[in-house]
Write a protein that holds these residues in place. Structure first.
Motif, PDB file in Angstrom:
ATOM      1  N   GLN A 138       0.849  -1.188   0.000  1.00  0.00           N
ATOM      2  CA  GLN A 138       0.000   0.000   0.000  1.00  0.00           C
ATOM      3  C   GLN A 138       0.884   1.238   0.000  1.00  0.00           C
ATOM      4  OE1 GLN A 138      -2.358   0.781   3.546  1.00  0.00           O
ATOM      5  NE2 GLN A 138      -3.996   1.699   2.323  1.00  0.00           N
ATOM      6  N   ASN A 145      -1.979   6.844   0.798  1.00  0.00           N
ATOM      7  CA  ASN A 145      -3.301   7.282   0.312  1.00  0.00           C
ATOM      8  C   ASN A 145      -3.779   6.506  -0.911  1.00  0.00           C
ATOM      9  OD1 ASN A 145      -3.602   9.341   2.293  1.00  0.00           O
ATOM     10  ND2 ASN A 145      -2.113  10.549   1.150  1.00  0.00           N
ATOM     11  N   GLN A 146      -3.333   5.279  -1.019  1.00  0.00           N
ATOM     12  CA  GLN A 146      -3.804   4.453  -2.118  1.00  0.00           C
ATOM     13  C   GLN A 146      -4.369   3.144  -1.592  1.00  0.00           C
ATOM     14  OE1 GLN A 146      -1.213   3.981  -5.487  1.00  0.00           O
ATOM     15  NE2 GLN A 146      -0.414   6.066  -5.320  1.00  0.00           N
ATOM     16  N   GLY A 147      -4.920   2.350  -2.502  1.00  0.00           N
ATOM     17  CA  GLY A 147      -5.428   1.038  -2.134  1.00  0.00           C
ATOM     18  C   GLY A 147      -4.314   0.015  -2.067  1.00  0.00           C
ATOM     19  N   ARG A 174     -13.805   9.587  -2.393  1.00  0.00           N
ATOM     20  CA  ARG A 174     -12.471   9.253  -1.883  1.00  0.00           C
ATOM     21  C   ARG A 174     -12.276   9.834  -0.492  1.00  0.00           C
ATOM     22  NH1 ARG A 174      -8.202   8.134  -5.015  1.00  0.00           N
ATOM     23  NH2 ARG A 174      -7.318   7.590  -2.976  1.00  0.00           N
ATOM     24  N   PHE A 213     -12.164   0.290   2.730  1.00  0.00           N
ATOM     25  CA  PHE A 213     -11.761  -0.275   1.441  1.00  0.00           C
ATOM     26  C   PHE A 213     -12.766  -1.318   0.986  1.00  0.00           C
ATOM     27  CE2 PHE A 213      -7.657   1.543   0.670  1.00  0.00           C
ATOM     28  CZ  PHE A 213      -7.209   1.912   1.925  1.00  0.00           C
ATOM     29  N   PHE A 219      -8.548  -4.601  -4.827  1.00  0.00           N
ATOM     30  CA  PHE A 219      -8.963  -3.518  -3.933  1.00  0.00           C
ATOM     31  C   PHE A 219      -9.145  -2.197  -4.671  1.00  0.00           C
ATOM     32  CE2 PHE A 219      -8.772  -5.061   0.411  1.00  0.00           C
ATOM     33  CZ  PHE A 219      -8.150  -6.289   0.232  1.00  0.00           C
ATOM     34  N   GLY A 220     -10.107  -1.415  -4.168  1.00  0.00           N
ATOM     35  CA  GLY A 220     -10.237  -0.033  -4.586  1.00  0.00           C
ATOM     36  C   GLY A 220      -9.266   0.841  -3.818  1.00  0.00           C
ATOM     37  N   GLU A 221      -9.306   2.148  -4.113  1.00  0.00           N
ATOM     38  CA  GLU A 221      -8.370   3.068  -3.474  1.00  0.00           C
ATOM     39  C   GLU A 221      -8.864   3.578  -2.129  1.00  0.00           C
ATOM     40  OE1 GLU A 221      -5.543   4.586  -7.020  1.00  0.00           O
ATOM     41  OE2 GLU A 221      -7.088   6.006  -6.365  1.00  0.00           O
ATOM     42  N   GLY A 222     -10.047   3.195  -1.760  1.00  0.00           N
ATOM     43  CA  GLY A 222     -10.516   3.515  -0.420  1.00  0.00           C
ATOM     44  C   GLY A 222     -11.317   4.797  -0.336  1.00  0.00           C
ATOM     45  N   ARG A 279     -11.937   7.678   2.593  1.00  0.00           N
ATOM     46  CA  ARG A 279     -11.428   8.111   3.894  1.00  0.00           C
ATOM     47  C   ARG A 279     -12.450   8.997   4.575  1.00  0.00           C
ATOM     48  NH1 ARG A 279      -7.770   6.337   0.721  1.00  0.00           N
ATOM     49  NH2 ARG A 279      -5.885   5.367   1.554  1.00  0.00           N
TER      50      ARG A 279
END
Lengths: 114, 115
Positions: free
Chosen positions: A38, A41-43, B9, B91, B106-109, B111
């Motif tokens: 990771q 700030n990414q997946g 995001r 996520f 996975f996606g980038e989440g 927050r």
């Protein structure tokens, strides 16, 4: 129940040095094992996985890991790291015959210094 | 060749408001997982869904949290009456559930910050 333990929360190394990130697991049933990376700030991105067969698994970006059933370990290694390898690394497992639900370790922050 | 898409995001909510997080799985994937990542912690499983079905919700808090994956549209994770402790990265991951592949994408989440 299954669990994953990553023994080091932070690993600082110098560029071009070798690195090993340690991972141990506990499970009463057979498992699949994974390493994810990771970046900030990414997946999560899959580095490599062990499903069956050869215990030495090669992944992307020059990483490899070795499955050791007797020691219930799946340590991640790279012979020479780059600045760009600075990231957090997660070891995870899923159970064979089950869903793809992953159980994660708490992660190891790898910092590569010039 | 879109991957797993999550939005928003970043989301800021005040205590007591509702948060809705959306996840569109990869094309061809019909299985969705939600995970929560707290600071200095790994990812904790929350819920596993197929279209119109909750398969495993063993990681979901008993109150205020719910998830769905309708026949049409994205999967939604809903948090009602948010509290500061809900601040985390959420996520989403998807899979084909192909036997033996054991891989999640996975996606980038999303927050979430609760003020």
């Amino acid at each position: 129940a299954q669990s994953v333990t990553q023994l080091d929360s932070q690993v600082p190394v110098f560029e071009e040095a070798p690195v090993e990130l340690r991972c141990n697991y506990s499970s009463s049933v057979s498992v699949y094992l994974f390493w994810y990376v990771q970046y900030p700030n990414q997946g999560l991105q899959l580095l490599l996985k062990y499903l069956s067969g050869s215990t030495l698994v090669k992944g992307i970006n020059g990483f490899e890991a070795e499955f050791n059933k007797s020691q219930t370990s799946f340590h991640l290694r790279k012979p020479s790291v780059h600045i760009s390898d600075t990231a957090e690394y997660f070891c995870a497992l899923s159970t064979q015959g089950g869903s793809e639900k992953l159980v994660f370790g708490k992660g190891t922050k790898l910092t590569v210094n010039p | 060749n879109a991957g797993v898409m999550q939005n928003p995001r970043h989301l800021v909510r005040r205590r007591g408001q509702e948060a809705r997080l959306r996840c569109s799985p990869m094309k061809g994937h019909s299985h969705v997982y939600w995970y929560r990542q707290l600071p200095e912690e790994g990812l904790k499983f929350m819920v596993y869904l197929q279209k119109e079905n909750i398969i495993d919700e063993s990681g979901m808090p008993k109150e205020r949290f719910s998830a769905e994956f309708p026949k049409e549209g994205p999967s939604i994770l809903r948090i009602q009456q948010v509290v500061r402790g809900d601040s985390a990265a959420y996520f989403c991951a998807s899979s084909t559930r192909r036997q033996g592949s054991g891989e999640l994408f996975f996606g980038e989440g999303s927050r979430l910050t609760v003020l």
